[in-house]
Enzyme design. Structure first.
Site, PDB file in Angstrom:
ATOM      1  N   SER A 121       0.832  -1.200   0.000  1.00 10.28           N
ATOM      2  CA  SER A 121       0.000   0.000   0.000  1.00 10.28           C
ATOM      3  C   SER A 121       0.872   1.258   0.000  1.00 10.28           C
ATOM      4  CB  SER A 121      -0.942  -0.062   1.205  1.00 10.28           C
ATOM      5  OG  SER A 121      -1.989   0.823   1.041  1.00 10.28           O
ATOM      6  N   HIS A 243      -8.474   0.186  -0.755  1.00 13.69           N
ATOM      7  CA  HIS A 243      -8.317  -0.664  -1.942  1.00 13.69           C
ATOM      8  C   HIS A 243      -9.645  -1.254  -2.423  1.00 13.69           C
ATOM      9  CE1 HIS A 243      -4.194  -0.050  -1.044  1.00 13.69           C
ATOM     10  NE2 HIS A 243      -4.230  -0.759   0.058  1.00 13.69           N
TER      11      HIS A 243
HETATM   12  C1  LIG Z   1       0.257   0.062  -4.478  1.00 13.95           C
HETATM   13  O1  LIG Z   1       1.106   1.172  -4.385  1.00 13.95           O
HETATM   14  C2  LIG Z   1       0.526   2.435  -4.606  1.00 13.95           C
HETATM   15  C3  LIG Z   1       1.591   3.467  -4.463  1.00 13.95           C
HETATM   16  O2  LIG Z   1       2.555   3.300  -5.427  1.00 13.95           O
HETATM   17  C4  LIG Z   1      -0.609   2.657  -3.635  1.00 13.95           C
HETATM   18  O3  LIG Z   1      -1.248   3.891  -3.906  1.00 13.95           O
HETATM   19  C5  LIG Z   1      -1.601   1.527  -3.733  1.00 13.95           C
HETATM   20  O4  LIG Z   1      -2.593   1.706  -2.764  1.00 13.95           O
HETATM   21  C6  LIG Z   1      -0.900   0.202  -3.502  1.00 13.95           C
HETATM   22  N1  LIG Z   1      -1.867  -0.889  -3.642  1.00 13.95           N
HETATM   23  C7  LIG Z   1      -1.874  -1.939  -2.832  1.00 13.95           C
HETATM   24  C8  LIG Z   1      -2.954  -2.934  -3.075  1.00 13.95           C
HETATM   25  O5  LIG Z   1      -1.066  -2.108  -1.937  1.00 13.95           O
END
Ligand SMILES: *[C@@H]1O[C@H](CO)[C@@H](O)[C@H](O)[C@H]1NC(C)=O
Ligand SMILES: *[C@@H]1O[C@H](CO)[C@@H](O)[C@H](O)[C@H]1NC(C)=O
Length: 288
Positions: A121, A243
């Site tokens: 995340s 998410h």
């Molecule tokens: C993946 O990384 C981005 C930042 O680069 C973030 O905004 C997003 O929430 C992340 N997604 C997950 C599922 O971790």
């Protein structure tokens, strides 16, 4: 807003940071994985700041970027204020980078000597700072905005819920999700938000996190347990359904600020939490 962490990603996450020394110029077969929300706690980083000037400077840098004494909140609480996503996100970023800089200073290991970087995340922003694709102050401002936008994206009239289900797979859950979301869409009333549930993360090949409004998530969990598509559920302590489709307005709010950032090529590969492949600066505004 449907992300998949592949098995490859899971294996990389599992590989721990350990101190096998690489000869100069050689890349370590070690991944650096940064944490996401939920890891905040009162007192975080205080020991580091007291013992290492480089950590103290890192916290000062974030405080200055936000024009806010965030480090005071991290060291002293209160927890409920620190847990607000607009505070927790930059706090975790600051802590991750402070720790990384202390490790670098103490061991002499350079960022490019690690095999790759990744993060859960918001931890992906920490990975981008670690590899110098983005400056710490720019990342701190972005994750604060991100936290504010995420908190504001969910209607106050509903309750959020996130649940890890195991053992299970996205494919096994898909029919249940579809039927529950269709039921809510069919009975939606104009002017009130429609309940929904989405797959937020695929944590491991056998662990899936659901996210959405409480009633919809409960219906999916009950159906999955009843039909033995999963055996166990674990609730996550969250303040918004991260998410999930509810976060789409937050993604929109970040598009412009992300577009204004000056990205550089990362000094080491950064592995995307969405595709489990390397991310490149030109793709970043879209990928984030
Ligand atoms: C993946 O990384 C981005 C930042 O680069 C973030 O905004 C997003 O929430 C992340 N997604 C997950 C599922 O971790
Ligand atoms: C969840 O987080 C809130 C806010 O920090 C805290 O007050 C509460 O005790 C936590 N609940 C659980 C079950 O951990």
């Amino acid at each position: 807003m449907h992300h998949t962490l592949s098995f490859l990603m899971f294996r990389i996450c599992c590989s721990r940071l350990y101190s096998r020394l690489a000869t100069p110029g050689q890349r370590r077969l070690t991944a650096f994985c940064f944490p996401g929300q939920g890891t905040q706690t009162v007192g975080m980083g205080k020991d580091l700041a007291d013992a290492h000037p480089v950590a103290r400077r890192t916290f000062d840098e974030v405080d200055a970027a936000l024009n806010d004494k965030l480090s005071h909140l991290m060291f002293n609480g209160p927890l409920d204020k620190l847990t607000l996503t607009a505070n927790a996100q930059p706090a975790i970023l600051a802590h991750s980078i402070a720790l990384l800089r202390v490790i670098e200073e103490k061991t002499g290991i350079l960022p490019e000597q690690f095999g790759c970087y990744l993060g859960h995340s918001l931890g992906e922003y920490s990975a981008l700072v670690a590899t110098q694709a983005i400056s710490l102050s720019a990342a701190a401002s972005i994750v604060r905005l991100r936290g504010e936008a995420m908190q504001g994206a969910f209607p106050g009239t509903l309750r959020p819920r996130m649940v890890a289900l195991l053992p299970t797979t996205p494919a096994a859950l898909q029919p249940i999700l579809q039927s529950v979301n269709e039921q809510f869409a069919a009975s939606a009333t104009k002017g009130t938000p429609t309940e929904s549930c989405d797959i937020a993360n695929v944590n491991t090949p056998k662990q899936v996190v659901l996210s959405g409004s409480e009633t919809a998530v409960a219906r999916v969990v009950d159906a999955a347990l009843f039909s033995k598509v999963a055996r166990r559920s674990v609730d996550l302590n969250i303040s918004a359904p991260f998410h999930s489709r509810w976060m789409a307005p937050a993604a929109d709010a970040l598009r412009q600020p992300l577009g204004r950032i000056k990205w550089r090529d990362p000094m080491s590969p950064v592995i995307s939490n969405v595709t489990a492949a390397e991310v490149w600066p030109k793709d970043l505004p879209a990928a984030l």
